[in-house]
Design a protein around this motif. Structure first.
Motif, PDB file in Angstrom:
ATOM      1  N   GLY A 112      15.314   1.610 -13.140  1.00 49.66           N
ATOM      2  CA  GLY A 112      14.070   1.429 -12.599  1.00 49.66           C
ATOM      3  C   GLY A 112      14.583   0.834 -11.464  1.00 49.66           C
ATOM      4  O   GLY A 112      14.857   0.284 -10.839  1.00 49.66           O
ATOM      5  N   TRP A 113      12.905   1.335 -10.547  1.00 48.17           N
ATOM      6  CA  TRP A 113      13.029  -0.468  -9.740  1.00 48.17           C
ATOM      7  C   TRP A 113      14.083   0.385  -8.619  1.00 48.17           C
ATOM      8  O   TRP A 113      14.754  -0.776  -7.606  1.00 48.17           O
ATOM      9  CB  TRP A 113      12.964  -1.298 -10.099  1.00 48.17           C
ATOM     10  CG  TRP A 113      11.893  -2.093 -10.697  1.00 48.17           C
ATOM     11  CD1 TRP A 113      10.469  -1.288 -10.918  1.00 48.17           C
ATOM     12  CD2 TRP A 113      11.025  -3.108 -10.629  1.00 48.17           C
ATOM     13  NE1 TRP A 113       9.841  -1.842 -11.963  1.00 48.17           N
ATOM     14  CE2 TRP A 113       9.748  -3.268 -11.541  1.00 48.17           C
ATOM     15  CE3 TRP A 113      11.847  -4.618 -10.356  1.00 48.17           C
ATOM     16  CZ2 TRP A 113       9.585  -4.500 -11.979  1.00 48.17           C
ATOM     17  CZ3 TRP A 113      10.686  -5.372 -10.739  1.00 48.17           C
ATOM     18  CH2 TRP A 113       9.927  -5.493 -11.170  1.00 48.17           C
ATOM     19  N   TYR A 114      14.484   1.385  -8.577  1.00 52.01           N
ATOM     20  CA  TYR A 114      15.695   1.524  -8.002  1.00 52.01           C
ATOM     21  C   TYR A 114      15.265   0.810  -6.140  1.00 52.01           C
ATOM     22  O   TYR A 114      16.769   0.284  -5.968  1.00 52.01           O
ATOM     23  CB  TYR A 114      15.683   3.214  -7.323  1.00 52.01           C
ATOM     24  CG  TYR A 114      16.179   4.528  -8.426  1.00 52.01           C
ATOM     25  CD1 TYR A 114      17.425   4.399  -8.618  1.00 52.01           C
ATOM     26  CD2 TYR A 114      14.935   4.180  -9.669  1.00 52.01           C
ATOM     27  CE1 TYR A 114      17.364   5.278  -9.701  1.00 52.01           C
ATOM     28  CE2 TYR A 114      15.842   5.132 -11.057  1.00 52.01           C
ATOM     29  CZ  TYR A 114      16.501   4.936 -10.667  1.00 52.01           C
ATOM     30  OH  TYR A 114      16.766   6.178 -12.208  1.00 52.01           O
ATOM     31  N   GLY A 115      14.429   1.277  -5.278  1.00 48.71           N
ATOM     32  CA  GLY A 115      15.091   0.944  -4.007  1.00 48.71           C
ATOM     33  C   GLY A 115      14.934  -0.906  -3.998  1.00 48.71           C
ATOM     34  O   GLY A 115      15.215  -0.906  -3.044  1.00 48.71           O
ATOM     35  N   LEU A 118      11.840   8.885  -6.845  1.00 47.40           N
ATOM     36  CA  LEU A 118      12.790   8.457  -5.325  1.00 47.40           C
ATOM     37  C   LEU A 118      12.161   9.476  -5.022  1.00 47.40           C
ATOM     38  O   LEU A 118      11.751  10.221  -4.066  1.00 47.40           O
ATOM     39  CB  LEU A 118      13.950   9.434  -5.658  1.00 47.40           C
ATOM     40  CG  LEU A 118      14.643   7.631  -5.860  1.00 47.40           C
ATOM     41  CD1 LEU A 118      16.418   7.983  -5.785  1.00 47.40           C
ATOM     42  CD2 LEU A 118      15.135   6.672  -5.281  1.00 47.40           C
ATOM     43  N   GLN A 119      11.786   8.560  -3.371  1.00 49.15           N
ATOM     44  CA  GLN A 119      11.261   9.153  -1.617  1.00 49.15           C
ATOM     45  C   GLN A 119      12.298   7.987  -0.954  1.00 49.15           C
ATOM     46  O   GLN A 119      12.926   7.082  -0.569  1.00 49.15           O
ATOM     47  CB  GLN A 119       9.881   8.812  -1.701  1.00 49.15           C
ATOM     48  CG  GLN A 119       9.482  10.085  -2.550  1.00 49.15           C
ATOM     49  CD  GLN A 119       7.787   9.775  -2.549  1.00 49.15           C
ATOM     50  OE1 GLN A 119       7.581   8.686  -1.035  1.00 49.15           O
ATOM     51  NE2 GLN A 119       6.990  10.181  -3.126  1.00 49.15           N
ATOM     52  N   SER A 120      12.988   8.944   0.136  1.00 46.36           N
ATOM     53  CA  SER A 120      13.732   8.459   0.935  1.00 46.36           C
ATOM     54  C   SER A 120      12.588   7.372   2.073  1.00 46.36           C
ATOM     55  O   SER A 120      13.656   6.472   2.575  1.00 46.36           O
ATOM     56  CB  SER A 120      14.237   9.768   1.970  1.00 46.36           C
ATOM     57  OG  SER A 120      13.278  10.467   3.166  1.00 46.36           O
ATOM     58  N   ASP A 121      11.656   7.522   2.367  1.00 43.57           N
ATOM     59  CA  ASP A 121      11.214   7.222   2.979  1.00 43.57           C
ATOM     60  C   ASP A 121      10.438   5.261   2.789  1.00 43.57           C
ATOM     61  O   ASP A 121      10.878   4.588   3.331  1.00 43.57           O
ATOM     62  CB  ASP A 121       9.647   7.626   3.916  1.00 43.57           C
ATOM     63  CG  ASP A 121       8.752   7.432   3.049  1.00 43.57           C
ATOM     64  OD1 ASP A 121       9.095   8.242   1.968  1.00 43.57           O
ATOM     65  OD2 ASP A 121       7.481   7.722   3.074  1.00 43.57           O
ATOM     66  N   THR A 122      10.523   5.108   1.679  1.00 43.88           N
ATOM     67  CA  THR A 122       9.632   4.232   0.644  1.00 43.88           C
ATOM     68  C   THR A 122      11.355   3.614   0.322  1.00 43.88           C
ATOM     69  O   THR A 122      11.018   2.309   0.625  1.00 43.88           O
ATOM     70  CB  THR A 122       9.620   4.769  -0.827  1.00 43.88           C
ATOM     71  OG1 THR A 122       9.619   5.816  -1.760  1.00 43.88           O
ATOM     72  CG2 THR A 122       7.713   4.716  -0.449  1.00 43.88           C
ATOM     73  N   GLU A 132       0.332  -1.265   0.504  1.00 41.76           N
ATOM     74  CA  GLU A 132       0.024   0.173  -0.228  1.00 41.76           C
ATOM     75  C   GLU A 132       1.018   1.033   0.070  1.00 41.76           C
ATOM     76  O   GLU A 132       0.021   2.044  -0.171  1.00 41.76           O
ATOM     77  CB  GLU A 132      -1.632  -0.116   1.031  1.00 41.76           C
ATOM     78  CG  GLU A 132       0.176   0.038   2.508  1.00 41.76           C
ATOM     79  CD  GLU A 132       0.064  -2.017   2.801  1.00 41.76           C
ATOM     80  OE1 GLU A 132       0.852  -1.827   3.837  1.00 41.76           O
ATOM     81  OE2 GLU A 132       0.056  -2.838   2.355  1.00 41.76           O
ATOM     82  N   ARG A 133       1.882   1.055   0.672  1.00 39.34           N
ATOM     83  CA  ARG A 133       2.959   2.515   0.768  1.00 39.34           C
ATOM     84  C   ARG A 133       3.872   1.859  -0.993  1.00 39.34           C
ATOM     85  O   ARG A 133       4.643   3.673  -0.746  1.00 39.34           O
ATOM     86  CB  ARG A 133       3.391   2.464   1.619  1.00 39.34           C
ATOM     87  CG  ARG A 133       2.989   3.118   2.843  1.00 39.34           C
ATOM     88  CD  ARG A 133       3.112   2.952   4.418  1.00 39.34           C
ATOM     89  NE  ARG A 133       4.622   1.889   4.517  1.00 39.34           N
ATOM     90  CZ  ARG A 133       3.582   0.734   4.872  1.00 39.34           C
ATOM     91  NH1 ARG A 133       2.544   0.491   4.715  1.00 39.34           N
ATOM     92  NH2 ARG A 133       4.972  -0.892   5.224  1.00 39.34           N
ATOM     93  N   LEU A 134       4.656   1.256  -1.341  1.00 45.96           N
ATOM     94  CA  LEU A 134       5.429   1.108  -2.011  1.00 45.96           C
ATOM     95  C   LEU A 134       5.264   0.560  -3.424  1.00 45.96           C
ATOM     96  O   LEU A 134       3.877  -0.061  -3.783  1.00 45.96           O
ATOM     97  CB  LEU A 134       6.479   0.739  -1.344  1.00 45.96           C
ATOM     98  CG  LEU A 134       7.099  -0.204   0.021  1.00 45.96           C
ATOM     99  CD1 LEU A 134       7.840  -1.375   0.577  1.00 45.96           C
ATOM    100  CD2 LEU A 134       8.217   1.274  -0.572  1.00 45.96           C
ATOM    101  N   ARG A 135       5.619   1.300  -4.576  1.00 46.00           N
ATOM    102  CA  ARG A 135       5.435   1.118  -5.984  1.00 46.00           C
ATOM    103  C   ARG A 135       6.666   1.351  -6.146  1.00 46.00           C
ATOM    104  O   ARG A 135       7.902   1.822  -6.182  1.00 46.00           O
ATOM    105  CB  ARG A 135       4.714   2.465  -6.587  1.00 46.00           C
ATOM    106  CG  ARG A 135       3.397   2.157  -6.167  1.00 46.00           C
ATOM    107  CD  ARG A 135       2.098   1.021  -7.465  1.00 46.00           C
ATOM    108  NE  ARG A 135       1.092   0.792  -6.490  1.00 46.00           N
ATOM    109  CZ  ARG A 135       1.113   0.475  -5.306  1.00 46.00           C
ATOM    110  NH1 ARG A 135       1.946  -0.224  -4.009  1.00 46.00           N
ATOM    111  NH2 ARG A 135      -0.536  -0.280  -5.212  1.00 46.00           N
ATOM    112  N   PRO A 136       7.471  -0.031  -7.173  1.00 49.56           N
ATOM    113  CA  PRO A 136       9.397   0.108  -7.951  1.00 49.56           C
ATOM    114  C   PRO A 136       8.986   1.743  -9.391  1.00 49.56           C
ATOM    115  O   PRO A 136       8.110   1.611  -9.217  1.00 49.56           O
ATOM    116  CB  PRO A 136       8.988  -0.905  -8.482  1.00 49.56           C
ATOM    117  CG  PRO A 136       7.598  -1.981  -8.419  1.00 49.56           C
ATOM    118  CD  PRO A 136       6.128  -0.789  -7.600  1.00 49.56           C
TER     119      PRO A 136
END
Ligand code: NAP
Length: 252
Positions: free
Chosen positions: A161-164, A109-113, A98-102
């Motif tokens: 892509g899909w950094y996190g 990019l967001q630090s929390d994700t 619910e919070r994470l999307r690649p």
């Protein structure tokens, strides 16, 4: 904290397999196949929610929230498996929720994700490897696999892509290899494997199936069988292997 969701009587000297993240579809398939191959083994299944856990003879089911307190409580509950563990499969991993999307591009990019990907996919498995060390070390050969992903390979990254998610699986691989060096000194009976399961038909990959070429999508049972085969192969103390479902080495 951990609770025992279901406790079945077991043979106190039986070999043991631990499945952590046992709600995973790949993990569940591996558990069923291990049970069929090794009916006399005790299987410890650990997941966040009791309803994701199997029950039955030879299965010890535990819940965890993956906190430090929960890991310590589980280690204490599992004191009796010390020296009997022959297989450990760490399945946990997240690609979307619910919070994470690649992320598709840098602006996403967001630090929390990114930190959440790193926490779940890399840090939690490493904390399990820390917690399990005293239970695994001894004369009995033990094979430990973490479910990694080819997209965590830096050498293989051509699409971006899909950094996190990529960064978290690359971090997982580094944490695994670093652990392998220390386990090589302190638990040389343990071999460590980073396993790329392929693209597998599970909720984790479901939103991305449209872009998967026909014939490429694997079923959990197929990749679980390959995983167990890879885990049967001897490792080299002090180094981890990174292999895929076809048994091919993946470059780090
Ligand atoms: N499916 C694929 O195509 C594919 C490809 C490459 C790599 N992988 C890797 O394979 C592993 C297993 O995935 P799967 O395909 O079997 O997917 P799945 O059925 O959706 O399983 C997801 C796993 O991640 C855990 N998990 C999810 N969110 C979590 C959170 N917030 N905190 C802690 N644990 C969490 C689940 O834990 P519970 O057991 O507690 O529910 C479960 O073990 C993952 O590490 C994934 O990255 C999968």
């Amino acid at each position: 904290m951990s609770i025992s969701a279901a406790a079945a009587p077991v043979n106190a000297s039986a070999p043991v397999a631990l499945i952590i993240g046992a709600g995973s579809h790949i993990g569940r398939a591996a558990l069923s196949q291990l049970q069929a191959q090794q009916p006399d083994w005790e299987i410890v299944a650990i997941a966040r929610h009791a309803d994701a856990l199997p029950a039955g003879p030879g299965i010890r089911a535990l819940t965890t929230d993956h906190s430090d307190a929960s890991l310590q409580a589980i280690a204490a509950q599992l004191a009796d498996v010390r020296g009997r563990v022959q297989r450990v499969i760490l399945c946990l991993g997240v690609l979307h929720n619910e919070r994470l999307r690649p992320e598709k591009r840098l602006e996403d990019l967001q630090s929390d994700t990114v930190l959440e990907y790193l926490r779940i996919n890399a840090v939690l498995p490493a904390l399990w490897l820390k917690t399990l060390l005293p239970l695994l070390t001894g004369p009995v050969a033990c094979s430990v696999a973490v479910l990694s992903a080819r997209v965590g390979s830096i050498a293989d990254n051509r699409k971006g892509g899909w950094y996190g998610y990529r960064a978290s699986k690359a971090a997982l691989n580094m944490l695994l290899q670093t652990t392998a060096i220390e386990y090589g000194r302190r638990a040389p009976n343990v071999s460590l494997l980073a396993y790329h399961p392929g693209t597998v038909d599970t909720p984790l990959s479901a939103p991305f199936h449209r872009s998967v070429p026909e014939g490429v999508l694997l079923q959990p049972e197929q990749t679980a069988a390959c995983l167990l085969t890879q885990m049967d192969l001897p490792g080299t103390p002090g180094t981890a292997r990174f292999v895929d479902y076809a048994g091919e080495s993946v470059p780090w």
